[in-house]
Scaffold this motif. Structure first.
Motif, short mmCIF file in Angstrom:
data_model
loop_
_atom_site.label_atom_id
_atom_site.label_comp_id
_atom_site.label_asym_id
_atom_site.label_seq_id
_atom_site.Cartn_x
_atom_site.Cartn_y
_atom_site.Cartn_z
N PRO A 14 0.81 -1.22 0.00
CA PRO A 14 0.00 0.00 0.00
C PRO A 14 0.84 1.27 0.00
O PRO A 14 0.44 2.28 -0.60
N ARG A 15 2.00 1.24 0.64
CA ARG A 15 2.86 2.43 0.65
C ARG A 15 3.41 2.71 -0.75
O ARG A 15 3.59 3.87 -1.14
N VAL A 16 3.70 1.65 -1.51
CA VAL A 16 4.15 1.82 -2.89
C VAL A 16 3.05 2.51 -3.70
O VAL A 16 3.30 3.48 -4.43
N ARG A 17 1.82 2.04 -3.56
CA ARG A 17 0.69 2.63 -4.30
C ARG A 17 0.47 4.08 -3.87
O ARG A 17 0.25 4.95 -4.71
N GLU A 18 0.53 4.35 -2.58
CA GLU A 18 0.33 5.70 -2.06
C GLU A 18 1.42 6.65 -2.57
O GLU A 18 1.13 7.77 -3.00
N ALA A 19 2.66 6.19 -2.54
CA ALA A 19 3.77 7.03 -3.02
C ALA A 19 3.64 7.29 -4.51
O ALA A 19 3.84 8.42 -4.98
N ALA A 20 3.31 6.24 -5.28
CA ALA A 20 3.16 6.41 -6.72
C ALA A 20 2.04 7.39 -7.03
O ALA A 20 2.20 8.28 -7.87
N LEU A 21 0.92 7.25 -6.35
CA LEU A 21 -0.20 8.16 -6.57
C LEU A 21 0.21 9.59 -6.30
O LEU A 21 -0.05 10.49 -7.11
N HIS A 22 0.86 9.81 -5.18
CA HIS A 22 1.28 11.16 -4.81
C HIS A 22 2.26 11.73 -5.85
O HIS A 22 2.12 12.88 -6.29
N LEU A 23 3.24 10.95 -6.23
CA LEU A 23 4.24 11.43 -7.19
C LEU A 23 3.65 11.63 -8.59
O LEU A 23 3.97 12.61 -9.27
N PHE A 24 2.78 10.72 -9.03
CA PHE A 24 2.14 10.89 -10.34
C PHE A 24 1.29 12.16 -10.35
O PHE A 24 1.26 12.89 -11.34
N ALA A 25 0.58 12.41 -9.25
CA ALA A 25 -0.27 13.61 -9.18
C ALA A 25 0.57 14.88 -9.15
O ALA A 25 0.19 15.89 -9.74
N MET A 34 10.77 4.75 -11.27
CA MET A 34 10.60 3.73 -10.24
C MET A 34 11.56 4.02 -9.08
O MET A 34 11.24 3.75 -7.92
N ARG A 35 12.73 4.58 -9.37
CA ARG A 35 13.67 4.94 -8.30
C ARG A 35 13.08 5.99 -7.36
O ARG A 35 13.26 5.93 -6.15
N GLN A 36 12.39 6.98 -7.95
CA GLN A 36 11.76 8.00 -7.10
C GLN A 36 10.69 7.39 -6.19
O GLN A 36 10.59 7.75 -5.02
N ILE A 37 9.91 6.48 -6.74
CA ILE A 37 8.88 5.82 -5.94
C ILE A 37 9.54 5.03 -4.81
O ILE A 37 9.12 5.11 -3.65
N ALA A 38 10.59 4.29 -5.15
CA ALA A 38 11.29 3.50 -4.14
C ALA A 38 11.86 4.40 -3.04
O ALA A 38 11.76 4.09 -1.85
N ARG A 39 12.46 5.51 -3.44
CA ARG A 39 13.03 6.44 -2.47
C ARG A 39 11.93 6.98 -1.54
O ARG A 39 12.12 7.09 -0.33
N LYS A 55 5.99 0.24 -14.14
CA LYS A 55 5.31 1.50 -13.85
C LYS A 55 3.94 1.58 -14.50
O LYS A 55 2.99 2.11 -13.93
N GLN A 56 3.79 1.04 -15.71
CA GLN A 56 2.51 1.02 -16.39
C GLN A 56 1.48 0.22 -15.59
O GLN A 56 0.34 0.64 -15.41
N ALA A 57 1.89 -0.92 -15.09
CA ALA A 57 0.99 -1.75 -14.28
C ALA A 57 0.59 -1.03 -13.00
O ALA A 57 -0.54 -1.15 -12.53
N LEU A 58 1.50 -0.28 -12.45
CA LEU A 58 1.22 0.49 -11.24
C LEU A 58 0.18 1.57 -11.53
O LEU A 58 -0.79 1.74 -10.78
N LEU A 59 0.35 2.31 -12.62
CA LEU A 59 -0.62 3.34 -13.01
C LEU A 59 -1.99 2.71 -13.25
O LEU A 59 -3.01 3.20 -12.75
#
Length: 195
Positions: A14-25, A34-39, A55-59
Motif C-alpha cells: 500500500p505504501r508503494v501505491r500511495e507514493a506512486a499516486l502522490h508522485l504521479f499527481a 521507479m527509483r523516485q517511488i522506491a526512495r 510503472k505502467q501496471a502500477l498506473l
C-alpha cells in the motif's frame, strides 16, 4: 534481492501505491521513475518489483482501483425514487466520493493518455459504466418530463465534468463545508437539466 529490513508486504505494498499516486499527481506519470517511488517508500528500487511488474501496471492498478471503488460504492446505494431523487443522490454521492480523493481524481483524468491501449480500454469501459448510470437517470427524467436536456449523453458528460471539477478548488478548511458545496452543486445541476 532481499527485502529491506522492516519491510512487510502488507505494509509496503500500500505504501508503494500511495507514493506512486502522490508522485504521479505532483509530477506526472512520465516524469516519475521507479527509483523516485522506491526512495519515497524507503526501499531499494529493485524491491518495487515485488509489488508491481512495472510503472505502467502500477498506473493501471491505481486507476482501476479508483474506478472499482467508485462503482462498488455507487452500486451499494439504494436505487429507487424518482429521476429527480436519483439525480440528487448521484450528485451528492459523486461529490462525497471524490472530495477526499483529489490525487486519485487528478491521476484518473490526467494520466489516461499514458495507459497502454489495452489498459485504456479497461478504464474507459469502467468510466462508461459509471457515465451510463447517470445517463439512464437523465433519460428517465426526460421520459417523465422532469428534465429538459437536448442530448442526454452530452448532459451526462457536462454534469460529471462539473462535479469532478470541485476537487481542483475545494479545501476542507475553506469557507464552505462539504455539505454546503454539495447543496450548491445540486442546485446548479438541477437547473442545468431544466428541473
Amino acid at each position: 534481492m532481499a527485502r529491506t529490513q522492516g519491510s512487510h508486504s502488507q505494509i509496503t505494498g500500500p505504501r508503494v501505491r500511495e507514493a506512486a499516486l502522490h508522485l504521479f499527481a505532483k509530477h506526472g506519470f512520465a516524469a516519475v521513475s521507479m527509483r523516485q517511488i522506491a526512495r519515497e517508500v524507503g526501499v531499494q528500487a529493485g524491491a518495487l518489483y515485488n509489488y508491481t511488474p512495472d510503472k505502467q501496471a502500477l498506473l493501471f492498478s491505481l486507476m482501476k482501483g479508483h474506478m472499482d471503488e467508485l462503482l462498488t460504492d455507487w452500486r451499494a446505494l439504494p436505487e429507487g425514487g424518482s429521476a429527480l431523487e436519483r439525480l440528487e443522490r448521484f450528485v451528492r454521492f459523486h461529490i462525497g466520493f471524490h472530495l477526499p480523493r483529489p490525487e486519485s481524481v487528478f491521476v484518473s483524468y490526467m494520466e489516461l493518455r499514458n495507459l497502454s491501449p489495452e489498459n485504456f480500454a479497461v478504464i474507459e469501459g469502467l468510466r462508461r459504466d459509471y457515465e451510463d448510470s447517470l445517463e439512464a437517470i437523465l433519460r428517465a427524467g426526460l421520459d417523465d418530463r422532469l428534465f429538459d436536456v437536448p442530448d442526454p449523453k452530452i448532459a451526462t458528460l457536462a454534469v460529471i465534468a462539473m462535479l469532478t471539477g470541485v476537487t481542483t478548488w475545494y479545501r476542507p478548511d475553506g469557507r464552505l463545508s462539504e455539505d454546503e458545496v454539495s447543496d450548491q452543486y445540486w442546485a446548479m445541476v438541477r437547473k442545468s437539466v431544466g428541473a
